[in-house]
Enzyme design. Sequence first.
Site, PDB file in Angstrom:
ATOM      1  N   ARG A   1      21.677  40.636 -58.188  1.00 23.00           N
ATOM      2  CA  ARG A   1      20.371  41.277 -58.373  1.00 23.00           C
ATOM      3  C   ARG A   1      19.417  40.864 -57.256  1.00 23.00           C
ATOM      4  O   ARG A   1      18.523  40.038 -57.461  1.00 23.00           O
ATOM      5  CB  ARG A   1      19.832  40.891 -59.755  1.00 23.00           C
TER       6      ARG A   1
ATOM      7  N   HIS B   1      33.360  49.173 -35.531  1.00 28.76           N
ATOM      8  CA  HIS B   1      33.407  48.399 -36.781  1.00 28.76           C
ATOM      9  C   HIS B   1      32.104  47.641 -36.964  1.00 28.76           C
ATOM     10  O   HIS B   1      31.490  47.224 -35.970  1.00 28.76           O
ATOM     11  CB  HIS B   1      34.584  47.411 -36.776  1.00 28.76           C
TER      12      HIS B   1
ATOM     13  N   ASP C   1      41.901  52.590 -39.169  1.00 24.86           N
ATOM     14  CA  ASP C   1      42.056  54.010 -39.481  1.00 24.86           C
ATOM     15  C   ASP C   1      42.531  54.843 -38.296  1.00 24.86           C
ATOM     16  O   ASP C   1      42.964  55.984 -38.470  1.00 24.86           O
ATOM     17  CB  ASP C   1      40.719  54.571 -39.999  1.00 24.86           C
TER      18      ASP C   1
HETATM   19  N1  HAX Z   1      31.724  56.711 -32.175  1.00 24.67           N
HETATM   20  C1  HAX Z   1      30.472  57.022 -31.766  1.00 24.67           C
HETATM   21  N2  HAX Z   1      29.392  56.270 -32.005  1.00 24.67           N
HETATM   22  C2  HAX Z   1      29.605  55.117 -32.657  1.00 24.67           C
HETATM   23  C3  HAX Z   1      30.880  54.689 -33.079  1.00 24.67           C
HETATM   24  C4  HAX Z   1      31.966  55.553 -32.835  1.00 24.67           C
HETATM   25  N3  HAX Z   1      33.200  55.275 -33.239  1.00 24.67           N
HETATM   26  N4  HAX Z   1      30.761  53.494 -33.691  1.00 24.67           N
HETATM   27  C5  HAX Z   1      29.440  53.186 -33.675  1.00 24.67           C
HETATM   28  N5  HAX Z   1      28.760  54.172 -33.056  1.00 24.67           N
HETATM   29  C6  HAX Z   1      27.306  54.273 -32.910  1.00 24.67           C
HETATM   30  C7  HAX Z   1      26.662  54.273 -34.288  1.00 24.67           C
HETATM   31  O1  HAX Z   1      26.716  55.562 -34.892  1.00 24.67           O
HETATM   32  C8  HAX Z   1      25.263  53.800 -33.982  1.00 24.67           C
HETATM   33  O2  HAX Z   1      24.565  54.886 -33.442  1.00 24.67           O
HETATM   34  P1  HAX Z   1      22.982  55.104 -33.758  1.00 24.67           P
HETATM   35  O3  HAX Z   1      22.305  53.912 -33.151  1.00 24.67           O
HETATM   36  O4  HAX Z   1      22.661  56.387 -33.101  1.00 24.67           O
HETATM   37  O5  HAX Z   1      22.868  55.140 -35.260  1.00 24.67           O
HETATM   38  C9  HAX Z   1      25.523  52.794 -32.846  1.00 24.67           C
HETATM   39  O6  HAX Z   1      26.794  53.121 -32.278  1.00 24.67           O
HETATM   40  C10 HAX Z   1      25.536  51.363 -33.314  1.00 24.67           C
HETATM   41  O7  HAX Z   1      26.489  51.238 -34.360  1.00 24.67           O
HETATM   42  P2  HAX Z   1      27.301  49.879 -34.588  1.00 24.67           P
HETATM   43  O8  HAX Z   1      26.294  48.818 -34.912  1.00 24.67           O
HETATM   44  O9  HAX Z   1      28.233  49.621 -33.476  1.00 24.67           O
HETATM   45  O10 HAX Z   1      28.194  50.233 -35.856  1.00 24.67           O
HETATM   46  P3  HAX Z   1      27.784  50.195 -37.391  1.00 24.67           P
HETATM   47  O11 HAX Z   1      27.968  48.823 -37.899  1.00 24.67           O
HETATM   48  O12 HAX Z   1      26.459  50.850 -37.617  1.00 24.67           O
HETATM   49  O13 HAX Z   1      28.881  51.171 -38.014  1.00 24.67           O
HETATM   50  C11 HAX Z   1      31.027  52.076 -38.281  1.00 24.67           C
HETATM   51  C12 HAX Z   1      30.224  50.818 -38.087  1.00 24.67           C
HETATM   52  C13 HAX Z   1      32.462  51.724 -38.587  1.00 24.67           C
HETATM   53  C14 HAX Z   1      30.459  52.891 -39.449  1.00 24.67           C
HETATM   54  C15 HAX Z   1      30.938  52.915 -36.953  1.00 24.67           C
HETATM   55  O14 HAX Z   1      31.551  52.201 -35.918  1.00 24.67           O
HETATM   56  C16 HAX Z   1      31.572  54.287 -37.092  1.00 24.67           C
HETATM   57  O15 HAX Z   1      30.890  55.227 -37.538  1.00 24.67           O
HETATM   58  N6  HAX Z   1      32.892  54.434 -36.704  1.00 24.67           N
HETATM   59  C17 HAX Z   1      33.588  55.681 -36.855  1.00 24.67           C
HETATM   60  C18 HAX Z   1      34.041  55.859 -38.296  1.00 24.67           C
HETATM   61  C19 HAX Z   1      35.133  54.872 -38.655  1.00 24.67           C
HETATM   62  O16 HAX Z   1      36.101  54.709 -37.942  1.00 24.67           O
HETATM   63  N7  HAX Z   1      35.009  54.242 -39.815  1.00 24.67           N
HETATM   64  C20 HAX Z   1      36.017  53.320 -40.324  1.00 24.67           C
HETATM   65  C21 HAX Z   1      35.679  51.852 -40.104  1.00 24.67           C
HETATM   66  C22 HAX Z   1      36.712  50.923 -40.663  1.00 24.67           C
HETATM   67  C23 HAX Z   1      36.650  50.955 -42.126  1.00 24.67           C
HETATM   68  O17 HAX Z   1      35.726  50.496 -42.769  1.00 24.67           O
HETATM   69  N8  HAX Z   1      37.606  51.557 -42.718  1.00 24.67           N
HETATM   70  O18 HAX Z   1      37.544  51.719 -44.050  1.00 24.67           O
END
Ligand code: HAX
Length: 438
Positions: free
Chosen positions: A418, A317, A372
């Site tokens: 903006r 997240h 999710d």
């Molecule tokens: N699996 C693998 N790698 C993951 C991960 C996961 N579940 N969650 C984060 N990471 C990775 C990121 O891709 C990122 O990698 P890079 O440095 O190579 O780009 C790294 O860990 C750092 O990311 P983060 O700072 O921890 O997370 P973000 O704030 O960038 O992203 C997300 C948050 C939710 C988008 C991310 O955790 C993710 O992609 N999760 C899987 C998809 C998901 O479950 N989405 C739903 C989230 C809840 C929501 O909003 N629902 O609507």
Amino acid sequence: MKTFKETLAEKIEAWRPRTERLIKEYGDVEVDKVTIGKILGGMRGLKCLATDISYLDPNEGIRYRGYTLQEVFKKLPKPPGSEMPYVEGVFYLLVTGEMPNEKELEHVLDEFSKRRILPRYVYEVIDSFPCCSHPMSIFSTAILTMGRESFFVKKYHAGVSKKDYWESTFEDALNLLAKLPEIGAYIYAKLYRDGKRIHSNPDLDFGANFAHMMGKEKPYDDVSRMHFIIHSDHESGNVSAHTGHLVGSSLSDVYLSISSMVNGLAGPLHGLANQEVLRWLQQLMDRMGGKIPNEEEMKQFVWDTLNSGQVIPGYGHAVLRKTDPRYALQREFSLKHLKEDPLFKYVDMLYKVVPPILKEQGKAKNPWPNVDAQSGIIQWHYGITEYDFYTVLFGIGRAIGITANLIWDRALGYPLERPKSLTTEMLEEIAGINKSDK
Ligand code: HAX
């Protein structure tokens, strides 16, 4: 007894001087620092938005109007014999900041019920979609089509005072929300039930009526209530909430704003993740020939996913740093109602296996499950197996919080959003990178 709108009018009058004073007397007080990392990093964590509808604590999870989700579920009134509260009650709470009493709830139930009839052209628009359209595209368009109903647009053109913009926005919000279960159920019938539709029942509440139109028996009414309530708001910086707010800031009406928020929700890193979880688990089921994997097999599957450069859907997240309480609530329900479901067993095992693996991999800041990871499995258990549809369910819920925000945005006169952008060269200059270093 005061009506819902009268109660809100009083709250707005009392609140306005607070934000007016903050702008006038404290407008120059610094709140946060904008770094290059924040600008190029999706503004993660940058404190630059205001909302009183909900607040997301990284360790505790979401609070609606100061109440934890556990408290919301405990204190909101419930239909007789139901485990989950009225969805209409949560809208009252998000808008007014107060739990509705019996009379207030009755009034809101009535407001929703009398506004639920969908104009005929919306069915026609849904029917006209080509096959294989994603349900979120249909959902967004169905909402957009209803822009012609906007009360705000009529009032705006008639020259209503800025201070009163919230009133017609409130009407639009109620008019739209009351119709969303019907829109969702009709899209489902069209895509997956050969158009065989079940008509809505005006005597049923939001959650029960949705269950009825989906052709589902109890406890699916409670599943719907729980689903819509836990998805209703998550502060204003997430993509769907921020999109709704941003579009609304140009004084686009509720229909335009909510249609846009649905489009943001449809991305796989946001709401579509609930569909991705199911798709991913199906791959595992296929690989296992239907049998439940042991822990080692599950670990291998998780590592294979990561090693192929994909994310683990339903985990991680942008703000949360602990297990999402929305996950925990659904898990509690699942342990009571679908403990023996094979897919729930998968999800349960993932809860044990994924966090240590994500920690070991060391990339994700939050290795814990989000909302999710669990929501689709409950839908699957009750026979909604068309997982493309899951994000529509999320969207129905999310519209509740975003409309509450839009009403207050107008009430407090929040301006057009903006921010200013810079070029890479400007950032390099700010960073002190010489031309010769590049
Ligand atoms: N699996 C693998 N790698 C993951 C991960 C996961 N579940 N969650 C984060 N990471 C990775 C990121 O891709 C990122 O990698 P890079 O440095 O190579 O780009 C790294 O860990 C750092 O990311 P983060 O700072 O921890 O997370 P973000 O704030 O960038 O992203 C997300 C948050 C939710 C988008 C991310 O955790 C993710 O992609 N999760 C899987 C998809 C998901 O479950 N989405 C739903 C989230 C809840 C929501 O909003 N629902 O609507």
